[in-house]
Design a protein around this motif. Structure first.
Motif, mmCIF file in Angstrom:
data_model
loop_
_atom_site.group_PDB
_atom_site.id
_atom_site.type_symbol
_atom_site.label_atom_id
_atom_site.label_comp_id
_atom_site.label_asym_id
_atom_site.label_seq_id
_atom_site.Cartn_x
_atom_site.Cartn_y
_atom_site.Cartn_z
ATOM 1 N N GLU A 196 -5.449 10.960 -0.483
ATOM 2 C CA GLU A 196 -4.263 10.886 -0.885
ATOM 3 C C GLU A 196 -2.857 9.406 0.740
ATOM 4 N N LYS A 197 -3.378 9.754 1.295
ATOM 5 C CA LYS A 197 -3.082 9.713 2.439
ATOM 6 C C LYS A 197 -3.219 8.717 2.391
ATOM 7 N N ASP A 198 -4.864 7.681 2.899
ATOM 8 C CA ASP A 198 -5.005 6.602 2.764
ATOM 9 C C ASP A 198 -4.861 5.934 1.520
ATOM 10 N N ILE A 199 -4.948 6.098 0.375
ATOM 11 C CA ILE A 199 -4.362 5.298 -0.207
ATOM 12 C C ILE A 199 -2.584 5.412 -0.795
ATOM 13 N N LYS A 200 -1.947 5.962 0.339
ATOM 14 C CA LYS A 200 -0.444 5.704 -0.214
ATOM 15 C C LYS A 200 -0.297 4.429 1.186
ATOM 16 N N THR A 201 -1.185 4.024 1.819
ATOM 17 C CA THR A 201 -1.226 2.970 3.048
ATOM 18 C C THR A 201 -1.513 1.754 2.409
ATOM 19 N N LYS A 256 -10.114 3.781 -3.979
ATOM 20 C CA LYS A 256 -10.212 2.758 -2.596
ATOM 21 C C LYS A 256 -10.959 1.557 -3.049
ATOM 22 N N SER A 257 -11.156 1.054 -4.545
ATOM 23 C CA SER A 257 -11.722 0.134 -4.867
ATOM 24 C C SER A 257 -10.449 -1.411 -4.384
ATOM 25 N N ASN A 258 -11.285 -2.638 -4.642
ATOM 26 C CA ASN A 258 -10.202 -3.762 -4.100
ATOM 27 C C ASN A 258 -10.208 -4.431 -6.353
ATOM 28 N N ILE A 301 -16.457 -0.585 -2.823
ATOM 29 C CA ILE A 301 -15.117 -0.723 -2.281
ATOM 30 C C ILE A 301 -14.604 -1.625 -1.993
ATOM 31 N N GLU A 302 -15.476 -2.542 -1.281
ATOM 32 C CA GLU A 302 -14.832 -3.996 -0.416
ATOM 33 C C GLU A 302 -14.705 -4.867 -1.594
ATOM 34 N N LYS A 303 -15.854 -5.611 -2.296
ATOM 35 C CA LYS A 303 -15.553 -6.066 -3.141
ATOM 36 C C LYS A 303 -14.565 -6.611 -4.507
ATOM 37 N N ASP A 304 -14.389 -7.576 -4.255
ATOM 38 C CA ASP A 304 -12.707 -7.703 -5.357
ATOM 39 C C ASP A 304 -13.128 -7.858 -7.022
ATOM 40 N N THR A 316 -16.273 9.635 -7.475
ATOM 41 C CA THR A 316 -16.524 8.527 -8.505
ATOM 42 C C THR A 316 -14.849 8.437 -7.595
ATOM 43 N N ARG A 317 -14.285 9.313 -8.374
ATOM 44 C CA ARG A 317 -12.771 8.873 -7.561
ATOM 45 C C ARG A 317 -12.338 8.287 -6.498
#
Length: 182
Positions: free
Chosen positions: A15-20, A133-135, A109-112, A127-128
């Motif tokens: 949660e902390k990571d996705i807020k940024t 975190k995915s692009n 995660i890094e792939k668009d 999986t969540r």
């Protein structure tokens, strides 16, 4: 007790990571999609075969697809063989807080992606984590009150089966495509 504490810490870190994370959701219709990611819990051979149906459907539409299955064990079974479009990760590919931490998950995660589809019914943390975190421009998953603001489209299913989910997913994606092409 210890696993519950670990899950709370993992969720807090996520949660902390996705807020940024600065993410703008964008509806991508099938006719415009070039790259789609599919995540699923690879619990048995049948689930892999069902996901293969979805893979073939997207490939027929000339959409590049990456499928990543999570095996909730330390050892892969014989049917967890990686192919050109399908890959797997297991408990060995997670860190102390169950965060996916391998080269294949980092690349994922890094792939668009134009669209990411999480077929995980129990919304497993790995999986969540990869979904959030995915692009990806557009995220699709199974309905959950707890995570409803993390997805762009969620399905509240009457039957908890991948086959049922895929059938309805395809019909809704085609309907959205038809309505937005006009």
């Amino acid at each position: 007790m210890l696993s519950a504490i670990k899950l709370k810490i993992s969720n807090y870190l996520l949660e902390k990571d996705i807020k940024t994370q600065n993410r703008d959701s964008e509806l991508i219709i099938l006719s415009k999609a070039k790259k789609i990611a599919v995540l699923f819990d690879a619990v048995d051979e049948q689930s892999g075969q069902e996901v293969n149906t979805l893979l073939k459907y997207f490939l027929k539409k000339n959409i590049d697809v990456d499928v990543l299955g999570f095996v909730n064990k330390t050892k892969m079974e014989d049917f967890h063989l990686s192919t050109l479009h399908v890959n797997y990760f297991n408990l060995k590919h997670l860190n102390l807080f169950d965060i996916p931490d391998s080269q294949k998950t980092k690349r994922f995660i890094e792939k668009d992606y134009d669209m990411l589809i999480n077929l995980s019914f129990n919304n497993s943390f790995p999986t969540r984590y990869l979904t959030l975190k995915s692009n990806s421009k557009y995220r699709i998953g199974v309905f959950s009150k707890k995570y409803q603001f993390n997805y762009d489209l969620m399905f509240k299913l009457k039957v908890s089966s991948i086959e049922y989910f895929i059938k309805h997913l395809i019909s809704y994606l085609e309907l959205i495509n038809e309505n937005n092409e006009k």
